[in-house]
Design a protein around this motif. Structure first.
Motif, PDB file in Angstrom:
ATOM      1  N   ALA A  44     -13.069  19.694  -4.869  1.00  0.00           N
ATOM      2  CA  ALA A  44     -12.942  21.080  -5.348  1.00  0.00           C
ATOM      3  C   ALA A  44     -12.328  21.087  -6.757  1.00  0.00           C
ATOM      4  N   ASP A  45     -12.251  22.283  -7.339  1.00  0.00           N
ATOM      5  CA  ASP A  45     -11.663  22.385  -8.679  1.00  0.00           C
ATOM      6  C   ASP A  45     -10.191  22.783  -8.631  1.00  0.00           C
ATOM      7  N   HIS A  46      -9.594  22.711  -7.435  1.00  0.00           N
ATOM      8  CA  HIS A  46      -8.193  23.067  -7.267  1.00  0.00           C
ATOM      9  C   HIS A  46      -7.633  22.296  -6.074  1.00  0.00           C
ATOM     10  N   PRO A  47      -6.320  22.153  -6.000  1.00  0.00           N
ATOM     11  CA  PRO A  47      -5.732  21.448  -4.868  1.00  0.00           C
ATOM     12  C   PRO A  47      -5.551  22.381  -3.669  1.00  0.00           C
ATOM     13  N   GLY A  48      -5.216  21.792  -2.535  1.00  0.00           N
ATOM     14  CA  GLY A  48      -4.866  22.599  -1.368  1.00  0.00           C
ATOM     15  C   GLY A  48      -5.655  22.282  -0.128  1.00  0.00           C
ATOM     16  N   GLY A  49      -6.924  21.842  -0.282  1.00  0.00           N
ATOM     17  CA  GLY A  49      -7.728  21.589   0.910  1.00  0.00           C
ATOM     18  C   GLY A  49      -7.863  22.859   1.732  1.00  0.00           C
ATOM     19  N   ARG A  50      -7.439  22.815   2.983  1.00  0.00           N
ATOM     20  CA  ARG A  50      -7.525  24.003   3.842  1.00  0.00           C
ATOM     21  C   ARG A  50      -6.485  25.044   3.469  1.00  0.00           C
ATOM     22  N   VAL A  51      -5.512  24.647   2.663  1.00  0.00           N
ATOM     23  CA  VAL A  51      -4.580  25.627   2.095  1.00  0.00           C
ATOM     24  C   VAL A  51      -5.039  25.873   0.660  1.00  0.00           C
ATOM     25  N   GLY A  52      -6.210  26.433   0.527  1.00  0.00           N
ATOM     26  CA  GLY A  52      -6.817  26.634  -0.774  1.00  0.00           C
ATOM     27  C   GLY A  52      -6.865  28.086  -1.170  1.00  0.00           C
ATOM     28  N   LEU A  53      -7.863  28.454  -1.960  1.00  0.00           N
ATOM     29  CA  LEU A  53      -7.958  29.827  -2.443  1.00  0.00           C
ATOM     30  C   LEU A  53      -9.408  30.232  -2.599  1.00  0.00           C
ATOM     31  N   TYR A  54      -9.618  31.547  -2.556  1.00  0.00           N
ATOM     32  CA  TYR A  54     -10.866  32.150  -2.965  1.00  0.00           C
ATOM     33  C   TYR A  54     -10.587  33.009  -4.193  1.00  0.00           C
ATOM     34  N   ARG A  55     -11.535  33.016  -5.104  1.00  0.00           N
ATOM     35  CA  ARG A  55     -11.389  33.813  -6.325  1.00  0.00           C
ATOM     36  C   ARG A  55     -12.327  34.997  -6.281  1.00  0.00           C
ATOM     37  N   GLY A  56     -11.748  36.200  -6.398  1.00  0.00           N
ATOM     38  CA  GLY A  56     -12.542  37.390  -6.595  1.00  0.00           C
ATOM     39  C   GLY A  56     -12.680  37.650  -8.074  1.00  0.00           C
ATOM     40  N   ASP A  57     -13.296  38.765  -8.442  1.00  0.00           N
ATOM     41  CA  ASP A  57     -13.460  39.086  -9.863  1.00  0.00           C
ATOM     42  C   ASP A  57     -12.126  39.301 -10.558  1.00  0.00           C
ATOM     43  N   ASP A  58     -11.151  39.869  -9.836  1.00  0.00           N
ATOM     44  CA  ASP A  58      -9.880  40.204 -10.484  1.00  0.00           C
ATOM     45  C   ASP A  58      -8.672  39.851  -9.619  1.00  0.00           C
ATOM     46  N   TYR A  59      -8.852  38.921  -8.683  1.00  0.00           N
ATOM     47  CA  TYR A  59      -7.726  38.532  -7.833  1.00  0.00           C
ATOM     48  C   TYR A  59      -8.024  37.186  -7.193  1.00  0.00           C
ATOM     49  N   GLU A  60      -6.994  36.572  -6.646  1.00  0.00           N
ATOM     50  CA  GLU A  60      -7.125  35.361  -5.847  1.00  0.00           C
ATOM     51  C   GLU A  60      -6.467  35.604  -4.494  1.00  0.00           C
ATOM     52  N   ILE A  61      -6.952  34.903  -3.475  1.00  0.00           N
ATOM     53  CA  ILE A  61      -6.408  35.082  -2.138  1.00  0.00           C
ATOM     54  C   ILE A  61      -6.407  33.737  -1.420  1.00  0.00           C
ATOM     55  N   ASP A  62      -5.382  33.489  -0.617  1.00  0.00           N
ATOM     56  CA  ASP A  62      -5.323  32.263   0.168  1.00  0.00           C
ATOM     57  C   ASP A  62      -6.532  32.187   1.085  1.00  0.00           C
ATOM     58  N   SER A  63      -7.168  31.026   1.117  1.00  0.00           N
ATOM     59  CA  SER A  63      -8.372  30.872   1.936  1.00  0.00           C
ATOM     60  C   SER A  63      -8.089  30.205   3.269  1.00  0.00           C
ATOM     61  N   GLY A  64      -6.862  29.753   3.482  1.00  0.00           N
ATOM     62  CA  GLY A  64      -6.550  29.053   4.723  1.00  0.00           C
ATOM     63  C   GLY A  64      -5.256  29.538   5.325  1.00  0.00           C
ATOM     64  N   ALA A  65      -4.400  28.593   5.655  1.00  0.00           N
ATOM     65  CA  ALA A  65      -3.137  28.927   6.315  1.00  0.00           C
ATOM     66  C   ALA A  65      -2.318  29.902   5.475  1.00  0.00           C
ATOM     67  N   THR A  66      -1.700  30.864   6.151  1.00  0.00           N
ATOM     68  CA  THR A  66      -0.828  31.823   5.471  1.00  0.00           C
ATOM     69  C   THR A  66       0.596  31.775   6.022  1.00  0.00           C
ATOM     70  N   ILE A  67       0.834  30.886   6.968  1.00  0.00           N
ATOM     71  CA  ILE A  67       2.141  30.818   7.629  1.00  0.00           C
ATOM     72  C   ILE A  67       2.803  29.493   7.274  1.00  0.00           C
ATOM     73  N   LEU A  68       3.957  29.575   6.629  1.00  0.00           N
ATOM     74  CA  LEU A  68       4.702  28.384   6.215  1.00  0.00           C
ATOM     75  C   LEU A  68       5.993  28.291   7.015  1.00  0.00           C
ATOM     76  N   THR A  69       6.191  27.160   7.677  1.00  0.00           N
ATOM     77  CA  THR A  69       7.442  26.884   8.382  1.00  0.00           C
ATOM     78  C   THR A  69       7.983  25.534   7.918  1.00  0.00           C
ATOM     79  N   VAL A  70       9.252  25.282   8.186  1.00  0.00           N
ATOM     80  CA  VAL A  70       9.949  24.037   7.834  1.00  0.00           C
ATOM     81  C   VAL A  70       9.677  23.646   6.383  1.00  0.00           C
ATOM     82  N   PRO A  71      10.037  24.505   5.417  1.00  0.00           N
ATOM     83  CA  PRO A  71       9.786  24.171   4.012  1.00  0.00           C
ATOM     84  C   PRO A  71      10.560  22.952   3.534  1.00  0.00           C
ATOM     85  N   GLY A  72      11.553  22.497   4.313  1.00  0.00           N
ATOM     86  CA  GLY A  72      12.253  21.277   3.950  1.00  0.00           C
ATOM     87  C   GLY A  72      11.336  20.079   3.839  1.00  0.00           C
ATOM     88  N   LEU A  73      10.186  20.114   4.531  1.00  0.00           N
ATOM     89  CA  LEU A  73       9.232  19.022   4.422  1.00  0.00           C
ATOM     90  C   LEU A  73       8.579  18.995   3.041  1.00  0.00           C
TER      91      LEU A  73
END
Length: 537
Positions: free
Chosen positions: A40-69
């Motif tokens: 792809a042209d960006h990082p993230g894999g399944r935690v990636g993004l979709y680009r609209g004409d004037d916005y971006e949105i997460d394309s995968g997981a939206t729930i983040l836990t244990v940020p210490g990792l």
């Protein structure tokens, strides 16, 4: 612990998802020369993004836990959130749950807040039950995290050969963690609807709560007790920050570079070939492709794997004049149907027996309620609620997720079915009080099991192999590849499994298979800090 044979100075990582980036950071911190290749042209894999004409949105997981990792992976190269511009915010509530009768409850990680919320809707007796449940979930998590989730296995016998693992296993047995999660939570919680809040997470492991083992109580513990977080800019900001840390530490990331093969000499990989005709010599390879795509790289996947349920996900935008009339205002809303157990029977059925949800339970995600920079102002003439003509309409990004059977369980014709099924889901939400969603939700991207299958994902699911007993822990697909001396797997299909925290751990475990003991990493920090916070309460 077994490691790859021979030299390992130059490592190629295939895939810039979270597991690949975590592996690359740990390998770079251990002194290896690392190149990450991402199609792809960006990082993230399944935690990636979709680009609209004037916005971006997460394309995968939206729930983040244990940020210490995330901190642990960044620290491998001496980076911090601050140094790479990553800001992570705690969310309270983590979810807003809404039931079929219109009642609702917030899910808070703080035990006093959660007890107060339960007291408000169900009384003090249920709040007392909640504290007992929370304590049980904590004990399961503590016994499981270091010795099973955050650990490489060479054999199932490691569970009894290793003294610490054996002790943790005995603890889990005493806790009843090898019984069924749903019934255990139900007995401890009492109220059936409240029990859903602490057991629906079994779906993340590809199981119904009724079938999932109690050891998966670690997932609702992370979800409801350790807290849900939001990275400013969206989940994609995590992958971008990890990429910055890697490149600043000397690692290389090449986007729009598809790997088409791995050259080898005997049992050893010697080079990686890309679609643009280049060949990269290497001493070791980390493959993060989905377990359903391993054949692309000349690797065999384990046969007979049972896949997790899949999902239909619609991404787009909606005017805030519509959403402000909705019955719930929350970043994450779980809108439960009445028929809870039937839902899992339908979507998690065995091969050929799956059906669409007859009474849908749905997840709505509205990230602009946490991050106001995500609102979109569009030049549109419109009569506002006060009757005035305005030239700008404000929109917010919106994602709707509906669990569904994978393509093994239900080989549906999604090209034909998807538009009508989406209309049906929107009409269900309209009847439940989300007025205007069927008319005003502008959908730019619609993902179905076919989407995931076209991306090479097992049985058309982004949630990989289900965590049946025979597909979990030391019985899950190993990260060492049989018959290959220097190829390692990472990602949700291998150990420890599905989910953002687990794929981050997966990357670290893959790196450990190459370099041995990760002395640069403080491996227990995320677990120790999280449990310390929890134990204060």
């Amino acid at each position: 612990m077994k490691t790859v044979a021979g030299p390992s100075d130059r490592v190629v990582v295939i895939g810039a998802g979270l597991s690949g980036l975590a592996a690359a950071l740990h390998l770079t911190g251990a002194g290896r020369t690392v190149t990450v290749l991402e199609r792809a042209d960006h990082p993230g894999g399944r935690v990636g993004l979709y680009r609209g004409d004037d916005y971006e949105i997460d394309s995968g997981a939206t729930i983040l836990t244990v940020p210490g990792l995330i901190d642990e992976a960044l620290a491998a190269v001496g980076a911090t959130r601050e140094s790479v511009g990553l800001r992570i915010l705690p969310m309270a509530p983590a979810y807003q749950a809404r039931f079929a009768d219109g009642s609702g409850i917030g899910v808070y990680s703080d035990p006093d807040q959660m007890a107060a919320e339960i007291t408000r809707v169900r009384g003090t007796a249920e709040a007392t039950r909640y504290r007992r449940l929370r304590d049980w979930l904590r004990k399961v998590y503590e016994a499981e995290f270091m010795h099973f989730m955050d650990s490489n296995f060479d054999s199932p016998l490691d569970m009894v050969r290793d003294g610490e693992k054996r002790s943790a296993l005995i603890t889990l047995v005493r806790l009843g963690a090898f019984g069924r999660l749903g019934p255990k939570v139900g007995r401890l919680m009492g109220d059936e609807r409240l029990a859903r809040l602490f057991s629906f997470q079994a779906l993340f492991a590809g199981m119904s709560p009724k079938q999932a083992l109690g050891v998966y109580g670690a997932i609702p513990y992370m979800d409801t007790c350790l807290g849900v977080y939001y990275p400013e800019g969206g989940m994609r900001a995590v992958a971008e920050a990890m990429t910055r840390a890697l490149t600043e530490a000397g690692g290389t990331v090449r986007f729009e570079t598809e790997v088409i093969g791995i050259d080898r000499s005997g049992r050893r990989a010697t080079a990686v070939r890309t679609a643009d005709g280049r060949t990269l010599d290497c001493d070791a390879v980390v493959v993060t492709a989905d377990i359903g795509s391993l054949e692309r790289f000349g690797l065999r996947r384990r046969r007979g794997l049972r896949a997790s349920p899949s999902a239909v996900v619609a991404h787009g935008t909606i005017p805030i004049e519509v959403t402000r009339r909705w019955p719930v205002r929350a970043h994450h809303t779980i809108d439960f149907g009445q028929e809870w157990e039937r839902t899992f029977e339908e979507i998690a059925a065995a091969k050929g027996r799956g059906t669409l949800m007859s009474d849908p339970s749905l997840l709505l995600t509205r990230p602009a309620l946490t991050d106001e920079t995500l609102y979109i102002d569009r030049a549109e003439q419109h009569i506002d609620e006060s009757g005035q003509l305005v030239d700008t309409v404000r929109y917010e990004p919106l994602s709707l997720l509906a669990p569904c059977p994978n393509l093994d369980a239900a080989p549906l014709d999604w090209d034909r079915l998807a538009p009508s099924y989406l209309r049906e889901l929107l009409e269900v939400l309209e009847r439940r009080g989300y007025q205007g969603i069927s008319r005003h939700f502008r959908i730019d991207h619609l993902d179905t099991p076919r989407t995931w299958r076209e991306r090479g994902m097992l049985a058309g699911t982004p949630f990989s192999a289900a965590h049946l007993f025979r597909q979990t822990g030391p019985f899950r697909t190993r990260n060492l590849v049989r018959g290959r001396d220097n190829i390692v797997l990472a990602g949700s299909g291998t150990v420890p499994g599905v989910g953002v925290p687990t794929v981050l751990i997966s990357g670290k475990l893959a790196a450990a298979r190459i370099v041995g003991d990760l002395r640069h990493a403080e491996a227990r920090t995320p677990h120790a800090e999280a449990v310390a916070v929890s134990r204060k309460h």
